[in-house]
Design an enzyme around this catalytic site. Sequence first.
Site, PDB file in Angstrom:
ATOM      1  N   GLU A 123      53.304  55.218  67.904  1.00  0.00           N
ATOM      2  CA  GLU A 123      53.901  56.545  68.079  1.00  0.00           C
ATOM      3  C   GLU A 123      52.890  57.666  67.836  1.00  0.00           C
ATOM      4  OE1 GLU A 123      55.392  54.050  66.450  1.00  0.00           O
ATOM      5  OE2 GLU A 123      57.021  53.678  67.877  1.00  0.00           O
ATOM      6  N   HIS A 160      66.688  52.023  62.972  1.00  0.00           N
ATOM      7  CA  HIS A 160      66.895  52.404  64.365  1.00  0.00           C
ATOM      8  C   HIS A 160      67.944  53.502  64.543  1.00  0.00           C
ATOM      9  CE1 HIS A 160      64.666  48.726  64.943  1.00  0.00           C
ATOM     10  NE2 HIS A 160      64.665  48.884  66.253  1.00  0.00           N
TER      11      HIS A 160
END
Length: 325
Positions: A60, A129
């Site tokens: 990321e 998540h």
Amino acid sequence: MPQMTMIQAINDALRTELKNDENVLVFGEDVGVNGGVFRATEGLQKEFGEERVFDTPLAESGIGGLSIGLALQGFRPVPEIQFFGFVYEVMDSLSGQMARYRYRSGGKFSMPITVRAPFGGGVHTPELHADSLEGLVAQQPGLKVVIPSTPYEAKGLLISAIRDNDPVIFLEHMKLYRSFRQEVPEGEYTIPLGKADVKREGKDISIIAYGAMVHEALKAAEELEKEGYSAEVVDLRTVSPLDVETIVASVEKTNRAIVVQEAQKQAGIAANVVAEINERAILSLEAPVLRVTAPDTVYPFSQAESVWLPNFKDIVETAKKVLEF
């Protein structure tokens, strides 16, 4: 007019902007051949080629840095963070770089970046998540944070975000991806960022929410109506900057309010909304403004999320406290 799920509307918005502007680039983990973990980018690489829709490594921080570099070269990057729970790895790019670049460069450079990411509970994802972390990015001046609640708004808001010259964090609640369909116009249309929407008119209490909680608020309003109460439901749509004008107008009409968020109670969007109401409309209130939120604990394992997440019953209970104050 076609009926679309939210995931189809997002895909359509991306396709629309890839067609409209050759500088729009879509990239992230598995967004190319696989079309994304939820298929939000399905078919886009085949249609527009690997130079405009492409996969990145599972990093990321690298996705964030690449976005900044591309923006400085005149592109309009639309990176995907596969789940917003992974945002910690890219926070320096978001808050330390993108958000500050216009100021840092004296207005010479802008960051027309739209960071897409799914989030939210109710779909039994693994740990890390489902977390609602919008409060982290909403706290940072220079970032716009958008959270649609319907397919129609998802498409119009995403097109507006991609065309915006400042960085936008565009968060998509996973439970809404395929939970219902709605008429969505073909072709391009925009919905302005920073503008809330009154989803249901009412006169007794304002229920202010965003994302999946808008639908819980609408269910609660129906239940309250059975008991003779008229609830107004305000969908924030953009949680930073807030549409304070619409919020205050609703509260001045109903004289009572509750604010609903899926995230934990501490800090967060709801706290900011309550503060704005108290600062701007306290003389219109006939009761304290209360919040409906998740508990102040880490997000539980999926077996327990149904009792952890707020729902319409919690909203009804809290609304009655305010209505009967």
